[in-house]
Write a protein that holds these residues in place. Structure first.
Motif, short mmCIF file in Angstrom:
data_model
loop_
_atom_site.label_atom_id
_atom_site.label_comp_id
_atom_site.label_asym_id
_atom_site.label_seq_id
_atom_site.Cartn_x
_atom_site.Cartn_y
_atom_site.Cartn_z
N ALA A 39 37.31 39.33 49.75
CA ALA A 39 38.22 40.33 48.63
C ALA A 39 38.12 39.74 47.48
O ALA A 39 37.19 40.80 46.25
CB ALA A 39 39.96 39.37 48.65
N ARG A 40 37.90 38.60 46.70
CA ARG A 40 36.36 38.54 45.80
C ARG A 40 35.01 39.19 45.25
O ARG A 40 35.17 39.90 44.04
CB ARG A 40 36.23 37.26 45.56
N GLU A 41 34.59 38.54 46.68
CA GLU A 41 33.54 39.86 46.64
C GLU A 41 33.33 41.31 46.09
O GLU A 41 33.14 42.16 45.11
CB GLU A 41 32.40 39.74 47.10
N GLU A 44 34.88 41.67 42.64
CA GLU A 44 33.89 42.07 41.63
C GLU A 44 33.44 43.12 40.93
O GLU A 44 32.29 42.99 40.29
CB GLU A 44 32.43 41.01 41.32
N GLN A 45 33.54 43.96 42.45
CA GLN A 45 32.65 45.12 42.30
C GLN A 45 33.63 46.49 41.73
O GLN A 45 33.66 47.96 41.08
CB GLN A 45 31.89 45.87 43.14
N GLU A 46 34.63 46.58 42.18
CA GLU A 46 35.90 47.67 41.64
C GLU A 46 36.78 47.21 41.41
O GLU A 46 37.71 46.14 40.77
CB GLU A 46 36.62 47.53 43.27
N SER A 47 37.90 48.52 40.95
CA SER A 47 38.72 47.64 40.03
C SER A 47 40.47 47.31 41.23
O SER A 47 40.12 48.71 41.74
CB SER A 47 39.26 48.91 38.68
N VAL A 48 41.10 46.89 40.96
CA VAL A 48 42.43 46.48 41.50
C VAL A 48 43.72 46.75 41.17
O VAL A 48 43.21 45.36 40.49
CB VAL A 48 42.21 45.67 42.75
N ASP A 49 44.39 47.20 41.39
CA ASP A 49 45.98 46.97 40.17
C ASP A 49 47.02 45.91 41.58
O ASP A 49 47.80 45.54 40.59
CB ASP A 49 46.90 48.04 40.08
N LEU A 50 46.58 45.50 42.31
CA LEU A 50 47.77 45.12 42.98
C LEU A 50 47.26 43.78 44.07
O LEU A 50 46.55 45.37 45.12
CB LEU A 50 49.30 45.62 43.36
N GLY A 62 44.64 31.48 48.87
CA GLY A 62 45.72 32.34 48.23
C GLY A 62 45.53 32.93 46.90
O GLY A 62 45.13 32.70 45.78
N ILE A 63 46.31 31.19 46.64
CA ILE A 63 46.92 30.91 45.64
C ILE A 63 45.32 30.08 44.42
O ILE A 63 45.48 30.45 43.72
CB ILE A 63 47.33 29.16 46.13
N ASP A 64 44.49 29.65 45.31
CA ASP A 64 43.23 29.36 44.83
C ASP A 64 42.88 30.31 44.74
O ASP A 64 41.77 31.20 43.48
CB ASP A 64 42.66 28.35 45.43
N PHE A 65 42.64 31.66 44.83
CA PHE A 65 42.42 32.78 45.71
C PHE A 65 42.25 33.42 43.67
O PHE A 65 41.58 33.88 43.28
CB PHE A 65 42.64 33.84 46.03
N VAL A 66 43.62 33.98 43.59
CA VAL A 66 44.51 33.90 42.78
C VAL A 66 44.31 33.35 40.72
O VAL A 66 44.20 33.42 40.12
CB VAL A 66 46.28 34.46 42.66
N ARG A 67 44.05 32.24 41.07
CA ARG A 67 43.29 31.40 39.91
C ARG A 67 42.08 31.67 39.29
O ARG A 67 41.74 31.34 38.30
CB ARG A 67 43.91 29.22 40.71
N GLU A 68 41.19 31.61 40.57
CA GLU A 68 40.43 32.09 40.60
C GLU A 68 39.23 33.53 39.65
O GLU A 68 38.81 33.74 39.52
CB GLU A 68 39.25 32.42 41.13
N LEU A 69 40.62 34.33 39.59
CA LEU A 69 40.67 36.05 39.34
C LEU A 69 40.14 35.77 37.54
O LEU A 69 40.65 35.26 36.96
CB LEU A 69 41.92 35.89 39.29
N LYS A 70 38.71 36.46 37.36
CA LYS A 70 38.51 36.70 36.07
C LYS A 70 39.35 38.24 35.68
O LYS A 70 39.47 38.36 33.78
CB LYS A 70 37.01 37.03 36.05
#
Length: 255
Positions: A39-41, A44-50, A62-70
């Motif tokens: 999902a992170r990859e 990096e290429q697509e816009s996501v709202d939710l 999921g917690i770490d994934f959200v923490r790392e969101l740019k």
């Protein structure tokens, strides 16, 4: 349309989550992922709202994934473990769905995200139409002289809200959602510290970095939760627990 993705390492849970998304016309399912790394990859290429994300996943939670969101993205967590709720709120998640959850519960969480998305889009339009107007002017809140009402600017109008009608106030990213006694909500562009300063301190107390409660609406409490008169509850933050318990001890004699 709100572009969203679903993330869950359990195939059946992912399938159900994606099926729920497809049932709501305002949502566009941009991707389904069994791994937060995939999902992170994608993001990096697509816009996501939710993002709908499970928490307890291998490789990357999921917690770490959200923490790392740019990019700043709305998040609704889904998990079978209630102990992750507090951490979810710390990350300003829109909602926290405890498995197994119904479509009605899912829809209520989505409605929060839709309201936030629409308010954000509205604020962008306001800024483009009136570039000289500042955020503070858009989101200004004022109390009346008698301290019975507060004026809130939202949805192209100013609403006069009686303080006693406010059960609690929830911070959602850069916005505030007022939960009222009639079951309705008002969302406005406002900062928590400004809202806290505007409301009378003898009536409202901050009990979490994301929550203010009307003390007259508190019906009880337990470890980590404050129960309110509308049959809902909000979390107690560790940094606010002592102040809240001191208030309870002072106002309500223990039997």
């Amino acid at each position: 349309m709100i572009r969203c993705i679903t993330i869950d390492d359990e195939p059946l849970a992912l399938q159900q989550l994606s099926r729920y998304v497809r049932r709501i016309p305002s949502l566009e399912l941009a991707g389904e992922f069994s791994s937060a790394i995939d999902a992170r990859e994608f993001m990096e290429q697509e816009s996501v709202d939710l993002i709908f994300a499970d928490i307890n996943m291998p490789d990357l939670t999921g917690i770490d994934f959200v923490r790392e969101l740019k990019q700043r993205t709305m998040v609704i967590f889904t998990t079978a473990y209630s102990e992750y709720a507090v951490e979810g709120y710390r990350l300003d998640a829109i909602d926290y769905l405890l498995k197994p959850f119904s479509f009605d519960e899912f829809s209520r969480a989505v409605n929060k995200a839709v309201s936030l998305y629409e308010l954000y889009q509205s604020s962008l339009r306001n800024e483009s139409e009136a570039p000289a107007e500042s955020e503070a002017e858009i989101a200004d809140g004022d109390s009346d002289e008698n301290g019975e009402y507060i004026s809130i600017k939202a949805d192209y109008k100013t609403s006069l809200v009686k303080l006693t009608d406010i059960i609690y106030i929830e911070s959602e990213s850069e916005y505030m959602r007022l939960h009222l006694s009639d079951g309705s909500t008002i969302m406005t562009l406002f900062r928590m510290k400004n809202m806290e300063a505007t409301l009378p301190s003898d009536m409202f107390m901050r009990v979490h970095r994301s929550y203010l409660v009307n003390l007259k609406c508190v019906t009880g409490y337990s470890r980590g939760r404050i129960y309110l008169c509308n049959d809902e509850y909000v979390p107690i933050g560790e940094n606010y627990k002592a102040q809240f318990l001191a208030y309870i001890s002072k106002v309500y004699p223990s039997l």
